[in-house]
Design a protein around this motif. Structure first.
Motif, PDB file in Angstrom:
ATOM      1  N   LYS A 154       0.834  -1.210   0.000  1.00  0.00           N
ATOM      2  CA  LYS A 154       0.000   0.000   0.000  1.00  0.00           C
ATOM      3  C   LYS A 154       0.874   1.268   0.000  1.00  0.00           C
ATOM      4  CE  LYS A 154      -2.748  -1.215   3.442  1.00  0.00           C
ATOM      5  NZ  LYS A 154      -3.824  -1.267   4.442  1.00  0.00           N
TER       6      LYS A 154
ATOM      7  N   ASN B  98      -6.670  -6.069  11.218  1.00  0.00           N
ATOM      8  CA  ASN B  98      -6.204  -6.880  10.089  1.00  0.00           C
ATOM      9  C   ASN B  98      -5.698  -8.238  10.563  1.00  0.00           C
ATOM     10  OD1 ASN B  98      -6.886  -4.936   8.233  1.00  0.00           O
ATOM     11  ND2 ASN B  98      -4.883  -3.955   8.261  1.00  0.00           N
TER      12      ASN B  98
ATOM     13  N   SER C  19     -13.379  -1.534  13.201  1.00  0.00           N
ATOM     14  CA  SER C  19     -13.667  -1.058  11.839  1.00  0.00           C
ATOM     15  C   SER C  19     -14.502   0.219  11.880  1.00  0.00           C
ATOM     16  CB  SER C  19     -14.408  -2.159  11.071  1.00  0.00           C
ATOM     17  OG  SER C  19     -14.943  -1.656   9.889  1.00  0.00           O
TER      18      SER C  19
ATOM     19  N   LYS D 105     -20.020   2.281   2.502  1.00  0.00           N
ATOM     20  CA  LYS D 105     -19.030   1.199   2.353  1.00  0.00           C
ATOM     21  C   LYS D 105     -19.600  -0.116   2.893  1.00  0.00           C
ATOM     22  CE  LYS D 105     -15.362   1.370   5.250  1.00  0.00           C
ATOM     23  NZ  LYS D 105     -15.402   0.225   6.136  1.00  0.00           N
TER      24      LYS D 105
HETATM   25  O1  C5P Z   1     -13.523  -3.906   7.175  1.00  0.00           O
HETATM   26  P1  C5P Z   1     -13.060  -2.514   7.030  1.00  0.00           P
HETATM   27  O2  C5P Z   1     -13.788  -1.771   5.999  1.00  0.00           O
HETATM   28  O3  C5P Z   1     -12.963  -1.783   8.323  1.00  0.00           O
HETATM   29  O4  C5P Z   1     -11.565  -2.679   6.506  1.00  0.00           O
HETATM   30  C1  C5P Z   1     -10.699  -1.607   6.410  1.00  0.00           C
HETATM   31  C2  C5P Z   1      -9.425  -2.085   5.740  1.00  0.00           C
HETATM   32  O5  C5P Z   1      -8.921  -1.078   4.884  1.00  0.00           O
HETATM   33  C3  C5P Z   1      -8.295  -2.384   6.704  1.00  0.00           C
HETATM   34  O6  C5P Z   1      -7.613  -3.504   6.214  1.00  0.00           O
HETATM   35  C4  C5P Z   1      -7.403  -1.161   6.655  1.00  0.00           C
HETATM   36  O7  C5P Z   1      -6.065  -1.487   6.904  1.00  0.00           O
HETATM   37  C5  C5P Z   1      -7.619  -0.695   5.234  1.00  0.00           C
HETATM   38  N1  C5P Z   1      -7.560   0.757   5.050  1.00  0.00           N
HETATM   39  C6  C5P Z   1      -6.489   1.324   4.354  1.00  0.00           C
HETATM   40  N2  C5P Z   1      -6.471   2.660   4.140  1.00  0.00           N
HETATM   41  C7  C5P Z   1      -7.448   3.467   4.618  1.00  0.00           C
HETATM   42  C8  C5P Z   1      -8.517   2.917   5.334  1.00  0.00           C
HETATM   43  C9  C5P Z   1      -8.552   1.550   5.528  1.00  0.00           C
HETATM   44  O8  C5P Z   1      -5.616   0.599   3.922  1.00  0.00           O
HETATM   45  N3  C5P Z   1      -7.374   4.751   4.404  1.00  0.00           N
END
Ligand code: C5P
Length: 325
Positions: A47, A95, A185, A269
């Motif tokens: 990421k 995670n 979450s 979402k």
């Molecule tokens: O299930 P949920 O929607 O909460 O999952 C969120 C996922 O998205 C997590 O794995 C989190 O690490 C990732 N995330 C991300 N960047 C963001 C928000 C969430 O990588 N800005």
């Protein structure tokens, strides 16, 4: 346009991630299985790399401008950067918990239980963002929950191809992991949305900040929890093609979720993931032919779709959101 595109990609990503992650944690293979804690670290690295490329593109392919921007963000505004340590810590925990959940629960039970995050997200959006939900929006949340339960019902009770007698303790561990993940979450998603919508900085810069903290926490977690195994067989032990697919899908998910939070919101979402449940059922029916939808399934699916429409109908565009701070 971005709003619906990102929600569509999220539906596809969620569907494929749940199925591959569950498969990867139950696959019988020679040698050690990949470490979930290591997969979380790898996801953060991917990421960060992708977000760095996106910031570079946003800055018209100028490395100089990108460096300047990142320096300004990280050095001149350390408090802004530090704020992202909170969601990063919570997401890292979440995670890791999701791997625990999918190692102990079947995909269907996991998905339906994880839908509770829609409610936690709505409650945090109301309390932390001061978002007001209209009557139809609250009502659509209830309809959604009812729909999801109906959709899951036949699969859960009849069991599917991977029917297994799970021990009660495994079931308990799995459900607890999902319940904590629902809380995290909801909180982390809304917290990130608050930071994103309060300040003007690009979502990709915020994601680099989130990712760097995430990487640090996830590495500490990996060394603390799996340190001995990492020392013995290395961080990438058991990384077969399916584990790599899980890591890539997880990284894609994080990036898409960031876009969804920016252009839509956290509650919407949740609805996208509900649609993905219906999609996995349809894939099982049409492609895998191991699922025969009942009348209950169709009523549930109709409720979920109606709820999605009802919520979206009243929902104002993201930039018109009344976010009280
Ligand atoms: O299930 P949920 O929607 O909460 O999952 C969120 C996922 O998205 C997590 O794995 C989190 O690490 C990732 N995330 C991300 N960047 C963001 C928000 C969430 O990588 N800005």
């Amino acid at each position: 346009m971005m709003k619906y595109l990102s929600l569509g990609v999220l539906v596809l990503q969620t569907t494929s991630l749940v199925l591959t992650m569950r498969y990867s944690r139950t696959l019988k293979d020679d040698g050690p299985r990949y470490l979930a804690s290591s997969a979380v670290v790898s996801t953060e690295v991917i990421k960060i790399l992708v977000c760095t490329v996106l910031v570079y593109i946003e800055n018209n392919f100028s490395a100089q401008a990108m460096k300047q921007l990142l320096k300004e963000e990280f050095v001149s505004r350390p408090r802004e950067t530090l704020k992202l340590a909170i969601p990063a810590l919570i997401y890292t925990l979440q995670n890791n918990l999701l791997y625990v959940a999918l190692s102990n629960l079947d995909a269907a039970t996991y998905q339906v239980t994880y839908q509770l995050k829609i409610l936690t997200t709505a409650l945090f959006s109301v309390s932390m963002l001061g978002r007001r939900l209209g009557f139809y929006q609250w009502f659509s949340l209830l309809v959604l929950m009812a729909g999801v339960i109906l959709v899951q019902w036949p699969t859960v009770s009849e069991g599917d191809s991977e029917q297994k007698v799970l021990s009660a303790s495994a079931q308990f561990v799995g459900v607890m992991a999902v319940l904590i993940a629902c809380l995290s979450s909801g909180f982390a998603g809304v917290y990130f949305e608050k930071i994103l919508k309060e300040t003007k900085q690009s979502v990709w810069v915020r994601n680099i900040q989130l990712g760097l903290f995430g990487f640090a926490f996830a590495s500490l977690g990996m060394l603390g929890y799996d340190g001995r195994r990492v020392a013995e067989f290395g961080m990438f032990q058991g990384y077969n093609w399916i584990a790599c697919t899980v890591v890539l899908l997880q990284a894609l998910g994080g990036l898409v979720i960031a876009v969804v939070i920016k252009y839509a919101d956290n509650i919407l979402k949740g609805f996208a993931t509900s649609l993905s449940i219906i999609m996995s059922m349809l894939i099982s029916y049409f492609l895998l032919e191991d699922f025969h939808p009942s009348g209950v399934f169709f009523s549930g699916a109709t409720l979920v779709l109606a709820a999605t429409f009802m919520y979206g109908y009243e929902h104002k565009p993201a930039n018109g959101d009344a976010v009280k701070v």
